[in-house]
Design a protein around this motif. Structure first.
Motif, PDB file in Angstrom:
ATOM      1  N   HIS A  65       0.835  -1.200   0.000  1.00 40.96           N
ATOM      2  CA  HIS A  65       0.000   0.000   0.000  1.00 40.96           C
ATOM      3  C   HIS A  65       0.876   1.260   0.000  1.00 40.96           C
ATOM      4  O   HIS A  65       0.638   2.206  -0.745  1.00 40.96           O
ATOM      5  N   GLU A  84      -7.321   2.907   4.212  1.00 43.86           N
ATOM      6  CA  GLU A  84      -6.261   3.107   3.205  1.00 43.86           C
ATOM      7  C   GLU A  84      -6.634   2.472   1.867  1.00 43.86           C
ATOM      8  O   GLU A  84      -5.843   2.461   0.938  1.00 43.86           O
ATOM      9  N   ILE A 119      -7.466  -0.855   1.350  1.00 41.06           N
ATOM     10  CA  ILE A 119      -7.180  -2.290   1.208  1.00 41.06           C
ATOM     11  C   ILE A 119      -8.466  -3.064   1.525  1.00 41.06           C
ATOM     12  O   ILE A 119      -9.068  -2.863   2.577  1.00 41.06           O
TER      13      ILE A 119
END
Ligand SMILES: Cc1cc2nc3c(=O)[nH]c(=O)nc-3n(C[C@H](O)[C@H](O)[C@H](O)COP(=O)(O)OP(=O)(O)OC[C@H]3O[C@@H](n4cnc5c(N)ncnc54)[C@H](O)[C@@H]3O)c2cc1C
Length: 475
Positions: A229, A277, A279
């Motif tokens: 990420h 984020e 994910i």
């Protein structure tokens, strides 16, 4: 110094072996260490090399600092930061880049297979004894194998990656256990972006290539997803702005939640943070099959991917599978030992000459998690014990584990930290999350880094990445 009386012609390989043999070494007891991982390498570091005749057998001529592999796979660190050479200890130590295939416990002989490419001038029947000067061959020629004799043996061969026999995983997924895996993963990430950048592709094909799947919601899977990420949202977003927005990270697990060994509150914090984020966390999802570029998930159907990283726990090492002389745990993954780390014979008595540590060993009735921390502490204990044994001194204390806590990096300069014992005793830092935990994570792994060279390299590369970003060249 004849290796095989039946050999009229001394092969080139034998000449090399003869060159490495040392008569003075033979006078000392032969200690053989199998494996150069967290267990084996630490024993090698601690052992008194003047008193023991030490041999290490491991396919790798280096030690992997596994907690830094996810960072290496995504360019946060350079590969060299996560390895230490075994030959640091040469010439005081014999080291063979080889697999131990089987062990003849009765005669105290290891049968080994070189982990190097085939020798150009060796005949297939060349079987020879590597460190002994015995006159007869130990195993008649069925390949370029060799034997190593031991007086004392440390088994620290670790474990393999678990695939649950799901078809296609071994062929099409990447594992993350070794620095070579980290290199392959990094190369594939950059390849996906370069492929997706080709003008001939549709946006759907681009999305498929930039779908990064991670199977396994344990600390390794979570840390890899988090590091990936960071790469996608920093360097890739800067250098491939149109492609980065098409990229996606999905974390799969069959269990109802990720990071099962952590406190519920920390798991919730991690899940929320990862989701924020971008994910995707797909728990209670079952991967049924993998094909080239395609994952088949029971709950979703066909899922195209560019990169699949597989991290679903541990399977037994084939060498451990081949051992029938000692007790094993219920999963058959590890050999059972007593509290002094001596392996247990089938009748439950300890073998005084053989110890097992790390992921391939479990203390009977006192199992500990398969972690670097446990392997490292057992290795330190064993190093101390062996150094006493060689001086004919007694070492009676059993092994005691001191839990330093568990840490996991969760991306964007955040981590989680938990020390259950600390919580019970009301100690500070028994549980932390966010930046403070991230600082603990970095300091812990910096402290644990072994050589002075890596103590300089690791913070240096962290600093370089912070200032200049990750290197995204593919070569
Ligand atoms: C990516 C990743 C991150 C991790 N992060 C953490 C962490 O942050 N904290 C933590 O506590 N734990 C962590 N772990 C777990 C930790 O790395 C393992 O528990 C630890 O490596 C076990 O040590 P070991 O010596 O038993 O095995 P390993 O370190 O796996 O070493 C086994 C050695 O044996 C060698 N070998 C294998 N077969 C043979 C054979 N037949 N003959 C001779 N040699 C052989 C291998 O080449 C290797 O050198 C992580 C693991 C991974 C994969």
């Amino acid at each position: 110094m004849i290796l095989r009386s039946s050999f009229t012609k001394i092969t080139q390989v034998e000449r090399v072996v003869r060159h490495f043999s040392s008569t003075t070494r033979r006078e000392r007891e032969r200690l053989v260490i199998l494996g150069s991982g967290w267990g084996g390498y630490e024993v090698l570091r601690k052992i008194d090399k003047k008193r023991w005749n030490v041999t290490m057998v491991s396919p790798n001529n280096y030690f992997n600092f596994t907690p830094l592999l996810a960072g290496c796979a995504t360019g946060t660190l350079e590969f060299r930061c996560a390895i230490e050479p075994v030959r640091r200890f040469a010439p005081r130590v014999n080291a063979y880049s080889a697999w131990c295939d089987s062990i003849d416990f009765k005669n105290k002989v290891l049968h080994c297979m070189p982990a190097t490419p085939p020798f150009p001038h060796a005949s297939p029947s060349d079987t020879f004894n590597a460190i002994n000067e015995d006159k007869e061959a130990q195993r008649p020629g069925d390949g370029p194998s060799f034997t190593v004799r031991y007086d004392k043996l440390v088994i620290a061969v670790g474990a393999y990656s678990q695939t649950f026999n799901i078809p296609g995983v071994k062929e099409h997924a990447h594992f993350l256990k070794d620095v070579r895996d980290a290199r392959a993963i990094r190369s594939r990430i950059y390849e996906c972006f370069e492929q997706a950048n080709q003008p001939v592709l549709s946006d759907i094909q681009r999305r498929n290539l930039l779908n990064f799947c991670v199977v396994g919601g344990g600390p390794t899977g979570v840390e890899f997803a988090a590091e990936l990420h960071d790469l996608l949202h920093a360097e890739m977003a800067r250098h491939y702005p149109n492609l980065a927005r098409l990229s996606k990270i999905t974390l799969y697990d069959v269990a109802p939640s990720i990071l099962g060994m952590f406190d519920e509150g920390l798991v919730k914090y991690t899940e929320n943070s990862l989701k924020r984020e971008g994910i995707s966390i797909l728990t209670s999802h079952h991967v049924e099959k993998v094909e080239a570029g395609k994952l088949f998930v029971k709950e979703q159907g066909e899922v195209p991917f560019g990169l699949l990283v597989w991290s679903t726990g541990l399977a037994p090492n084939p060498l451990i599978n081949s051992i029938t002389e000692f007790k094993k745990d219920r999963s058959q993954r590890s050999i059972l030992t007593d509290a002094h780390l001596n392996v247990l014979k089938l009748d439950g008595t300890p073998n005084p000459d053989i110890w097992a540590i790390g992921d391939s060993a479990t203390i009977e009735d006192a199992p500990l998690p398969a972690t670097a921390q446990v392997a490292n502490q057992k290795a330190k204990y064993l190093g101390k014990k062996l150094n006493k044994i060689v001086k004919d001194q007694e070492h009676k204390e059993p092994f005691a584990f001191h839990n330093q806590g568990s840490l996991a990096y969760i991306g964007n300069w955040k981590a989680i930290y938990e020390r259950p014992e600390g919580k019970e005793k009301g100690q500070p830092f028994s549980q932390e999350y966010g930046r403070v935990a991230w600082l603990l994570w970095r300091s812990a792994y910096f402290t644990m880094t072994l050589s002075v060279r890596n103590k300089i390299l690791v913070p240096f590369y962290w600093f370089l990445t912070w200032i200049f970003g990750r290197d995204i060249t593919r070569f």
